[in-house]
Design a protein around this motif. Structure first.
Motif: not given
Ligand SMILES: [Zn+2]
Length: 572
Positions: A375, A377, A461-462, A465, A467-468
């Motif tokens: 997680n 970034d 987002r993955v 950022d 995100e998973t």
């Protein structure tokens, strides 16, 4: 594949081809000319690289200060000098350990000369890590990577293609075959190459077995003769199968020269195998222990194929589809997607059956979900890439899972018409039309165009950022089901590295896996068998207890985690 389909070029074959490749006499001299002359008694290679000097009358030449983990504290070349057009030796100012400056008439043609002597210490015995990236010269073998071997001028543009003449006088006479990043044979050969390509090239000669598998036109596999237990032709078969499948995936007609080389380094391994490889201009150089095993059922067979498939795929994802600097924000694409396609090629080649393919995917998903960097970034990961192993690994894992996700979403958006290979082919067409390197925003824009804004936003987002990445239940089509399984974090319960260094138990954690198995702090350890990072394989230790040897065996299992897992769907 049958052995008849591959062609072993004899020494006579090499001679015949180089005679045919001799430059026509009416051609003007090439802008750059590189001559490697083999001298015997004592064995040495005399290098002469000619190029136009700087218009301002001051030219700097250099070797890479550091490359591939080899630092500046080395001296491989002797007697480096620079000559003017008339052959006079120019005074050199030393600018650094591997950098020199010469003054001359504006634009004068210069020749830098240097001598590579016979290696003082055989690179095969007691070499340190990465030492085999240094130029190797020993009886029957020259293996040199341009970065640490070829002194290049700094004023010429790095990427502009130029006419280059390559020649290897003395090699054919000594019975040495020649294969480099641009072709085969002692030449002279005329090629088009940029200075950057020459520096990133492999120059290989010696007692080699040279193969040109029919299955992959343009592929040359050169294996040091006498070095290995395996037959060179077996490596040629494997490399050809991989390259043919990758060209098919990318709809690439192929035919371009591509060299895969293998030389034996280090001692025979008692157990396990360490090997290395590096992608170079039109080439992949492999370094294997003498008893490397290519057989699929061996411990190394599949991983060597995976390495070749990964490096081979960089020909498209990396070389023909280059990244704009800084490259780190796109490593999820260049490395992760390349891992994804490497696994697909192993499956398509039949080296992974459906069950093994699913298990391979599951291992990858588990590694992704248990990674401490999952997680983080993109800004944080990019900065840590070169210093933090978990951050370095993360783009491979994250990008592979994103590739799985995008494959499913492209199929969904196109009603099963398009897949990730089609997406890659589209990017390649665009890159060859525009000549522009890729960046993250362009990639995300293309994903939005083909798979929809929501998918592009989710992938952003993955990859941006941290995100998973979550895969839909039907991510692997009708043949594979996505479920769950429990895995354990790797936790040996003692300090493995320090204990190996001191032959004694260090950092044993009370109530940890090692302590529960009976290991005591400070206890002498005679033998270790540890698969680092693998919580499913037992650690086996031979410890001393009251003057007797005792065997300990335990699973290095830490915290339990539930992660996605893939399994094949059998039957109707
Ligand atoms: Zn790679």
């Amino acid at each position: 594949m049958s052995c008849a389909a591959r062609t072993l070029l004899s020494f006579t074959g090499i001679l015949a081809s180089c005679a045919a490749a001799k430059a026509a006499p009416e051609q003007p001299p090439a802008e750059l000319s590189l001559e490697l002359r083999l001298a015997e008694n004592p064995l040495a290679v005399d290098l002469a690289f000619a190029f136009p000097g700087d218009a301002d009358g001051e030219t700097d030449v250099e070797l890479a200060e550091s490359w591939g983990g080899v630092g500046p504290e080395r001296k491989d070349l002797e007697d480096l000098c620079v000559e003017g057009e008339d052959g006079r030796e120019l005074a050199l100012e030393v600018q650094g350990p591997h950098r020199w400056r010469a003054r001359h008439a504006p634009g004068e043609r210069l020749t830098v000369r240097a001598r590579l002597p016979l290696n003082e210490v055989s690179f095969r015995a007691g070499f340190r890590e990465h030492d085999f990236y240094r130029p190797i010269l020993e009886p029957g073998l020259l293996h040199a990577i341009g970065h640490l071997f070829l002194p290049v001028p700094l004023h010429l543009p790095w990427t502009e293609p130029r006419a280059v003449e390559l020649s290897y006088p003395g090699f054919a006479e000594a019975g040495w075959s020649v294969a480099d990043s641009f072709g085969t044979g002692a030449g002279p050969r005329r090629v088009q190459a940029s200075l950057g390509e020459l520096r990133h090239a492999l120059y290989l000669a010696g007692e080699l077995d040279v193969y040109r598998p029919e299955e992959a036109p343009g592929l040359v596999v050169a294996v040091a003769r006498h070095g290995f237990d395996f037959a060179g032709g077996d490596l040629a078969d494997v490399a050809a199968r991989i390259l043919a499948l990758e060209r098919e995936l990318m709809a690439d007609p192929g035919g371009r020269h591509y060299l895969v080389s293998a030389i034996a380094v280090g001692q025979r391994a008692q157990r396990g195998l360490s090997y290395g490889g590096t992608g170079l201009t039109n080439a992949f150089a492999l370094f294997l222990q003498p008893n490397a095993d290519l057989a699929l059922e061996s411990e190394s067979g599949l991983e060597l194929r995976r390495l070749l498939a990964h490096e081979g795929f960089h020909e498209w994802n990396g070389v023909r589809l280059p990244l704009a600097p800084p490259e780190e924000p796109c490593y999820w694409f260049s490395e992760g997607f390349t891992d994804y396609f490497a696994r697909r090629v192993l499956h398509q080649a039949g080296w992974l059956d459906d069950a093994a393919y699913a298990a391979d995917l599951s291992r990858r998903l588990a590694e992704y979900h248990t990674s401490p960097a999952k997680n983080r970034d993109a800004a944080d990961l990019g900065a840590a890439f070169w210093t933090d192993p978990a951050a370095q690994r993360e783009p491979y894992l994250r990008g592979d899972v994103v590739a799985c996700l995008l494959e499913a979403e492209l199929a969904r958006a196109s009603g099963g018409e398009r897949d990730l290979a089609a997406f890659m082919r589209g990017l390649l067409r665009e890159a060859s039309a525009t000549g522009l390197p890729l960046d993250r925003e362009q990639l995300l824009a293309r994903i939005a165009e083909e798979a929809g804004d929501d998918v592009a936003a989710a992938i952003r987002r993955v990859v941006v950022d941290g995100e998973t990445a979550l895969l839909p239940a039907d991510a692997f089509g009708a043949d594979f089901a996505l479920g769950e399984r429990t895995v354990y974090a790797f936790d040996p319960g003692f300090d493995v590295d320090a204990s190996i260094a001191r032959h004694a138990a260090v950092g044993v954690r009370p109530a940890g896996p090692a302590a529960l198995a009976g290991l005591a702090e400070g206890q002498a350890i005679r033998g270790f068998s540890i698969y680092n990072g693998d919580s499913e394989r037992a650690i086996e230790l031979t410890v001393m207890e009251d003057g007797d040897e005792r065997a300990l065996s335990f699973l290095p299992r830490g915290a339990a985690l539930v992660v996605p897992a893939v399994s094949p769907v059998h039957g109707p």
